[in-house]
Design a protein around this motif. Sequence first.
Motif, PDB file in Angstrom:
ATOM      1  N   SER A  98       7.845  -5.323 -38.825  1.00  0.00           N
ATOM      2  CA  SER A  98       7.339  -4.022 -38.762  1.00  0.00           C
ATOM      3  C   SER A  98       7.348  -3.471 -40.294  1.00  0.00           C
ATOM      4  N   LEU A  99       7.994  -4.359 -41.178  1.00  0.00           N
ATOM      5  CA  LEU A  99       8.033  -3.814 -42.650  1.00  0.00           C
ATOM      6  C   LEU A  99       6.437  -4.128 -43.101  1.00  0.00           C
ATOM      7  N   PHE A 100       5.696  -5.046 -42.557  1.00  0.00           N
ATOM      8  CA  PHE A 100       4.360  -5.382 -42.860  1.00  0.00           C
ATOM      9  C   PHE A 100       3.715  -4.189 -42.631  1.00  0.00           C
ATOM     10  N   ASN A 101       3.296  -3.047 -43.386  1.00  0.00           N
ATOM     11  CA  ASN A 101       2.692  -1.976 -43.286  1.00  0.00           C
ATOM     12  C   ASN A 101       2.247  -2.033 -44.907  1.00  0.00           C
ATOM     13  N   GLU A 102       1.081  -1.092 -45.116  1.00  0.00           N
ATOM     14  CA  GLU A 102       0.397  -1.046 -46.651  1.00  0.00           C
ATOM     15  C   GLU A 102       1.613  -0.255 -47.158  1.00  0.00           C
ATOM     16  N   ASP A 103       1.977   0.810 -46.881  1.00  0.00           N
ATOM     17  CA  ASP A 103       2.776   1.739 -47.594  1.00  0.00           C
ATOM     18  C   ASP A 103       4.091   0.762 -48.149  1.00  0.00           C
ATOM     19  N   ASN A 104       4.751   0.057 -47.450  1.00  0.00           N
ATOM     20  CA  ASN A 104       5.808  -0.787 -47.562  1.00  0.00           C
ATOM     21  C   ASN A 104       5.679  -1.712 -48.674  1.00  0.00           C
TER      22      ASN A 104
ATOM     23  N   THR B 182       8.249 -19.445 -38.874  1.00  0.00           N
ATOM     24  CA  THR B 182       7.487 -20.441 -38.055  1.00  0.00           C
ATOM     25  C   THR B 182       6.772 -19.737 -36.810  1.00  0.00           C
ATOM     26  N   GLY B 183       5.795 -20.208 -36.482  1.00  0.00           N
ATOM     27  CA  GLY B 183       5.023 -19.558 -35.209  1.00  0.00           C
ATOM     28  C   GLY B 183       4.344 -18.361 -35.551  1.00  0.00           C
ATOM     29  N   ASP B 184       4.206 -17.638 -34.474  1.00  0.00           N
ATOM     30  CA  ASP B 184       3.523 -16.242 -34.550  1.00  0.00           C
ATOM     31  C   ASP B 184       4.233 -15.108 -34.999  1.00  0.00           C
ATOM     32  N   VAL B 185       4.178 -14.716 -36.201  1.00  0.00           N
ATOM     33  CA  VAL B 185       5.345 -13.924 -36.667  1.00  0.00           C
ATOM     34  C   VAL B 185       5.042 -12.334 -36.930  1.00  0.00           C
ATOM     35  N   LEU B 186       3.736 -12.261 -37.029  1.00  0.00           N
ATOM     36  CA  LEU B 186       3.020 -10.924 -37.356  1.00  0.00           C
ATOM     37  C   LEU B 186       2.090 -10.650 -36.328  1.00  0.00           C
ATOM     38  N   ASP B 187       2.154  -9.314 -35.847  1.00  0.00           N
ATOM     39  CA  ASP B 187       1.010  -8.807 -34.895  1.00  0.00           C
ATOM     40  C   ASP B 187      -0.260  -8.331 -35.471  1.00  0.00           C
ATOM     41  N   ALA B 188      -1.424  -8.200 -34.722  1.00  0.00           N
ATOM     42  CA  ALA B 188      -2.675  -7.771 -35.473  1.00  0.00           C
ATOM     43  C   ALA B 188      -2.616  -6.985 -36.689  1.00  0.00           C
ATOM     44  N   GLN B 189      -1.866  -5.690 -36.365  1.00  0.00           N
ATOM     45  CA  GLN B 189      -2.035  -4.640 -37.120  1.00  0.00           C
ATOM     46  C   GLN B 189      -1.081  -5.061 -38.428  1.00  0.00           C
TER      47      GLN B 189
ATOM     48  N   GLN C 298      -0.963  -8.200 -39.577  1.00  0.00           N
ATOM     49  CA  GLN C 298      -1.658  -9.020 -39.982  1.00  0.00           C
ATOM     50  C   GLN C 298      -2.663  -8.454 -40.933  1.00  0.00           C
ATOM     51  N   THR C 299      -3.151  -7.527 -40.611  1.00  0.00           N
ATOM     52  CA  THR C 299      -4.028  -6.746 -41.486  1.00  0.00           C
ATOM     53  C   THR C 299      -3.667  -6.041 -42.553  1.00  0.00           C
ATOM     54  N   ALA C 300      -2.310  -5.362 -42.340  1.00  0.00           N
ATOM     55  CA  ALA C 300      -1.732  -4.862 -43.508  1.00  0.00           C
ATOM     56  C   ALA C 300      -1.524  -5.911 -44.877  1.00  0.00           C
ATOM     57  N   PHE C 301      -1.085  -7.121 -44.153  1.00  0.00           N
ATOM     58  CA  PHE C 301      -0.777  -8.147 -45.285  1.00  0.00           C
ATOM     59  C   PHE C 301      -2.181  -8.790 -45.764  1.00  0.00           C
ATOM     60  N   GLU C 302      -3.359  -8.861 -45.119  1.00  0.00           N
ATOM     61  CA  GLU C 302      -4.406  -9.114 -45.608  1.00  0.00           C
ATOM     62  C   GLU C 302      -4.686  -7.894 -46.891  1.00  0.00           C
ATOM     63  N   HIS C 303      -4.596  -6.699 -46.661  1.00  0.00           N
ATOM     64  CA  HIS C 303      -4.884  -5.435 -47.416  1.00  0.00           C
ATOM     65  C   HIS C 303      -3.922  -5.984 -48.787  1.00  0.00           C
ATOM     66  N   TYR C 304      -2.712  -6.112 -48.585  1.00  0.00           N
ATOM     67  CA  TYR C 304      -1.898  -6.332 -49.619  1.00  0.00           C
ATOM     68  C   TYR C 304      -2.432  -7.432 -50.492  1.00  0.00           C
ATOM     69  N   ILE C 305      -2.740  -8.523 -49.945  1.00  0.00           N
ATOM     70  CA  ILE C 305      -3.525  -9.653 -50.851  1.00  0.00           C
ATOM     71  C   ILE C 305      -4.706  -9.168 -51.549  1.00  0.00           C
ATOM     72  N   GLN C 306      -5.431  -8.597 -50.745  1.00  0.00           N
ATOM     73  CA  GLN C 306      -6.826  -8.085 -51.203  1.00  0.00           C
ATOM     74  C   GLN C 306      -6.661  -7.040 -52.322  1.00  0.00           C
ATOM     75  N   ALA C 307      -5.374  -6.538 -52.454  1.00  0.00           N
ATOM     76  CA  ALA C 307      -5.128  -5.385 -53.295  1.00  0.00           C
ATOM     77  C   ALA C 307      -4.513  -5.880 -54.696  1.00  0.00           C
ATOM     78  N   GLY C 308      -4.254  -7.190 -54.680  1.00  0.00           N
ATOM     79  CA  GLY C 308      -3.833  -8.090 -55.777  1.00  0.00           C
ATOM     80  C   GLY C 308      -2.312  -8.513 -55.706  1.00  0.00           C
ATOM     81  N   GLY C 309      -1.858  -8.492 -54.324  1.00  0.00           N
ATOM     82  CA  GLY C 309      -0.540  -9.261 -54.142  1.00  0.00           C
ATOM     83  C   GLY C 309      -0.415 -10.653 -54.136  1.00  0.00           C
TER      84      GLY C 309
END
Length: 257
Positions: free
Chosen positions: A70-76, A89-96, A98-109
């Motif tokens: 749940s710490l995988f949100n944009e503000d955090n 290992t395995g499926d560790v992030l839900d769809a929301q 995943q999107t937050a992490f994509e945005h983190y990388i896209q923002a320069g992470g």
Amino acid sequence: MKKVCFALMLVAGVVFNMTAQVANPLKGKKILVFSKTAGFRHSSIPYGITAMFELGKKYGFSVDTTQNASLFNEDNLKQYKVVVFNNTTGDVLDAQQQTAFEHYIQAGGGFVGIHAASDTEYDWAWYGKMMGGYFDGHPGKHVSNVQMGKFTVTDAKHPATEKLPASFERKDEFYNFKQFNKDVKVLITVDEKSYQEGTMGDFHPMAWYHLYDGGRAFYTNWGHTHETFSDEIPMNHIWGGLLWAGSGKPVKAKKTK
């Protein structure tokens, strides 16, 4: 003459500050070490966490650790220079998430994947391309899964390899990879003739990096054994990967594209 000298001092100061920043972009910053598993859980995970704390103490950055997705949100996520997947290992992030992490990388992470990070999120194509390849098995059918292997550095100019010998041997678990992203830049290969049950042939990558979707991604296959996180060669390698991953632009709250 005094004005010229003063100007030169200013230029020298700028160069010095730029060099210092490039040398350790993580100083005074924070990284997040994520160790959630939905499959096999490596016993080396706590060793990896301890090693990150030791690197932080040595090089002046802070380390947060979690298994809480749940710490995988944009503000955090925006507070971290690098996110490390430590033998996830395995499926560790839900769809929301995943999107937050994509945005983190896209923002320069920055991203650093250790060992089983490539055994993670098989149904998330974006992650697979960022990772650079998925786990496709390892030795263990007829021999030990942990063996001694011979490694070759293919790019000695990267921070993750510049302190490594040109070739060397060490013991670990060597993954075979599938869906390998040929756009990544390979840093280290392993010689399949030096151990048993490799399946990738003459070109078997073990570590790589690339710029990806606005951010930076680095991966190393090392990390199955506890000793990975105390031996000089792998720790110099991992530290160099962290340095490179943390050298991108400041992370913003929202994606930039």
